[in-house]
Scaffold this active site. Sequence first.
Site, PDB file in Angstrom:
ATOM      1  N   CYS A  34      -5.564 -24.119 -14.284  1.00  0.00           N
ATOM      2  CA  CYS A  34      -6.500 -25.038 -13.648  1.00  0.00           C
ATOM      3  C   CYS A  34      -6.214 -26.497 -13.979  1.00  0.00           C
ATOM      4  O   CYS A  34      -6.833 -27.394 -13.402  1.00  0.00           O
ATOM      5  CB  CYS A  34      -7.932 -24.683 -14.047  1.00  0.00           C
ATOM      6  SG  CYS A  34      -8.489 -23.114 -13.346  1.00  0.00           S
ATOM      7  N   LYS A  37      -5.171 -28.660 -10.922  1.00  0.00           N
ATOM      8  CA  LYS A  37      -6.111 -28.981  -9.853  1.00  0.00           C
ATOM      9  C   LYS A  37      -5.951 -30.426  -9.394  1.00  0.00           C
ATOM     10  O   LYS A  37      -5.559 -31.303 -10.172  1.00  0.00           O
ATOM     11  CB  LYS A  37      -7.555 -28.791 -10.339  1.00  0.00           C
ATOM     12  CG  LYS A  37      -8.071 -27.364 -10.318  1.00  0.00           C
ATOM     13  CD  LYS A  37      -9.546 -27.354 -10.638  1.00  0.00           C
ATOM     14  CE  LYS A  37     -10.143 -25.972 -10.471  1.00  0.00           C
ATOM     15  NZ  LYS A  37     -11.595 -25.965 -10.731  1.00  0.00           N
ATOM     16  N   ASP A  75     -19.599 -23.331  -7.487  1.00  0.00           N
ATOM     17  CA  ASP A  75     -18.378 -22.567  -7.712  1.00  0.00           C
ATOM     18  C   ASP A  75     -18.027 -21.632  -6.558  1.00  0.00           C
ATOM     19  O   ASP A  75     -16.872 -21.238  -6.410  1.00  0.00           O
ATOM     20  CB  ASP A  75     -18.514 -21.762  -9.003  1.00  0.00           C
ATOM     21  CG  ASP A  75     -18.704 -22.675 -10.201  1.00  0.00           C
ATOM     22  OD1 ASP A  75     -17.728 -23.344 -10.582  1.00  0.00           O
ATOM     23  OD2 ASP A  75     -19.820 -22.762 -10.735  1.00  0.00           O
ATOM     24  N   ASP A  92      -9.552 -18.676  -5.477  1.00  0.00           N
ATOM     25  CA  ASP A  92      -8.990 -19.452  -6.577  1.00  0.00           C
ATOM     26  C   ASP A  92      -7.580 -18.943  -6.879  1.00  0.00           C
ATOM     27  O   ASP A  92      -7.362 -17.734  -6.972  1.00  0.00           O
ATOM     28  CB  ASP A  92      -9.860 -19.320  -7.825  1.00  0.00           C
ATOM     29  CG  ASP A  92      -9.797 -20.563  -8.703  1.00  0.00           C
ATOM     30  OD1 ASP A  92      -8.669 -21.019  -8.975  1.00  0.00           O
ATOM     31  OD2 ASP A  92     -10.845 -21.067  -9.119  1.00  0.00           O
ATOM     32  N   GLY A 163      -3.937  -8.484   0.769  1.00  0.00           N
ATOM     33  CA  GLY A 163      -3.883  -9.906   0.496  1.00  0.00           C
ATOM     34  C   GLY A 163      -2.856 -10.592   1.363  1.00  0.00           C
ATOM     35  O   GLY A 163      -2.498 -10.114   2.446  1.00  0.00           O
ATOM     36  N   HIS A 164      -2.359 -11.727   0.879  1.00  0.00           N
ATOM     37  CA  HIS A 164      -1.406 -12.520   1.646  1.00  0.00           C
ATOM     38  C   HIS A 164      -0.376 -13.112   0.695  1.00  0.00           C
ATOM     39  O   HIS A 164      -0.721 -13.543  -0.414  1.00  0.00           O
ATOM     40  CB  HIS A 164      -2.128 -13.645   2.392  1.00  0.00           C
ATOM     41  CG  HIS A 164      -1.231 -14.438   3.290  1.00  0.00           C
ATOM     42  ND1 HIS A 164      -0.668 -13.927   4.446  1.00  0.00           N
ATOM     43  CD2 HIS A 164      -0.785 -15.717   3.200  1.00  0.00           C
ATOM     44  CE1 HIS A 164       0.070 -14.850   5.028  1.00  0.00           C
ATOM     45  NE2 HIS A 164       0.020 -15.950   4.290  1.00  0.00           N
ATOM     46  N   ASP A 248     -19.141 -22.736 -14.076  1.00  0.00           N
ATOM     47  CA  ASP A 248     -18.134 -22.324 -15.051  1.00  0.00           C
ATOM     48  C   ASP A 248     -17.281 -23.523 -15.434  1.00  0.00           C
ATOM     49  O   ASP A 248     -17.197 -24.511 -14.716  1.00  0.00           O
ATOM     50  CB  ASP A 248     -17.290 -21.136 -14.578  1.00  0.00           C
ATOM     51  CG  ASP A 248     -16.497 -21.396 -13.317  1.00  0.00           C
ATOM     52  OD1 ASP A 248     -16.646 -22.472 -12.713  1.00  0.00           O
ATOM     53  OD2 ASP A 248     -15.709 -20.509 -12.928  1.00  0.00           O
TER      54      ASP A 248
END
Length: 354
Positions: A34, A37, A75, A92, A163-164, A248
Site C-alpha cells: 500500500c 498508492k 473503505d 484492492d 478473476g482477471h 482500516d
Amino acid sequence: MKGTTERGVPASPSSSGSGREAVRLTQYAHGGGCACKIPPGELEAVVAGLLDAPDGRVLPSPAGELIIGLDDGDDAAVVRIGGDRAVVATADFFTPVVDDPYDWGRIAAANALSDVYAVGGEPVVAVNLLGWPRERLPMDLAKEVLRGGLDVARAAACHVAGGHSVDDPEPKYGMAVTGLADPGRLLRIDGGRAGLPISLTKPLGIGVLNTRHKATGEVFPEAVAAMTTLNRDASRAALAAGAGCATDVTGFGLLGHLYKLARASGVTAVVDVAAVPYLEGAREAVRDGYVSGGTRRNLAWVEPRLDPGRHGEEDLLLLADAQTSGGLLVAGEVPGAPIIGELVVSGGRALRLR
C-alpha cells in the site's frame, strides 16, 4: 551469474525448498504494498466532482440505495438492496510487499477482504486481479500467489470465483470482493462523535519493516503475521460493542486515515503517542532510514492539519507509516485492543498529538 537465477532474476539471500535460489519479487516493483498508492491529496483532487452530472442533466438512478459511496473516502461501497440487507463492494491490489509469493498472495487477499470488514460487512465472494510479467517471472510463482490468496479467502469463508489477469511489466495482485452487511449496523468513516475513545487493532510499523525487507532481504515474521491476520474478529467485536465508526489503516498511515475519519465526522482526533503499539524493530528501521516515499508523502499531507506537540520526526514518521493490511481504527472501545486516544469537539487542527 552469482546473485541471479537462470532467467537473470535477482535472487534472495537464501535458497528455496526446490533447490534453486528464490526470486526476490520486491525487486520487480517500484514500491511495495500500500506504500505504492497514489498520494491522498492527489487522489482526492482526481475524484472531486466526479459524480456531478455533465451540463446539469439529470442522470438515471441506479438500482438500490447507495448508503456509502465516494463522499468521505470509506473503505468500501455499500448499497441497500432490502430492508435489512446491503451489498458491500470493494477492490484492492498492489505490487509485491514481500519476496515470498505465497505470503504476498495471503497479504494481498487479507488486505482486500479488510475493506469489507472495515465497514462492518462479511465477505461472500471474491475474484482475483493479477498482473504478471510473464516473460520475466515464472508462472509457477504466479500460481503460488493465487494459492496464498485462495487460502486466506477460504479462512474467511469467502468464495473465490475466477478473476482477471493481464501481462504487466510489474507484478500486481489483489481481489475484488463482494460482501453483505446489515445497513442498520455499519461502521462508517463519518460516524465518529466527540467523547469516544480511539482503538487500534493491530500494531504499526509494517511499512518500515517492509521497506527494510525490500532493501536487505531480511524477513520479519511478526510483520507477515500481522498482515495476514484477518480483520474479521476485530470488526465483529467492534459491532458487538456498539461501534458505528471505523476505517482500516493502510497506505495513508494512521495519521492519514485518522485525519479522514476526523474530517468526515466533524471532530478533532487526539492521539496519545505513548499508547500506540509498534511491531518489534519498527523504530530501529526508521532510525536506520528505511522510510518509504509513500510514508513521507503521507506526513506532508497531514502536517498542515496536525498539532504535533513536542513529538519529533521519528514519532511522526512512524505514525504516518504506510501500512499494508493494517488493523482497524475504531471510534469506540474494542475488547482486547489498545486505546490510543480520543475524539473531542472540533477545535483548531483536526489532529493533535500528546
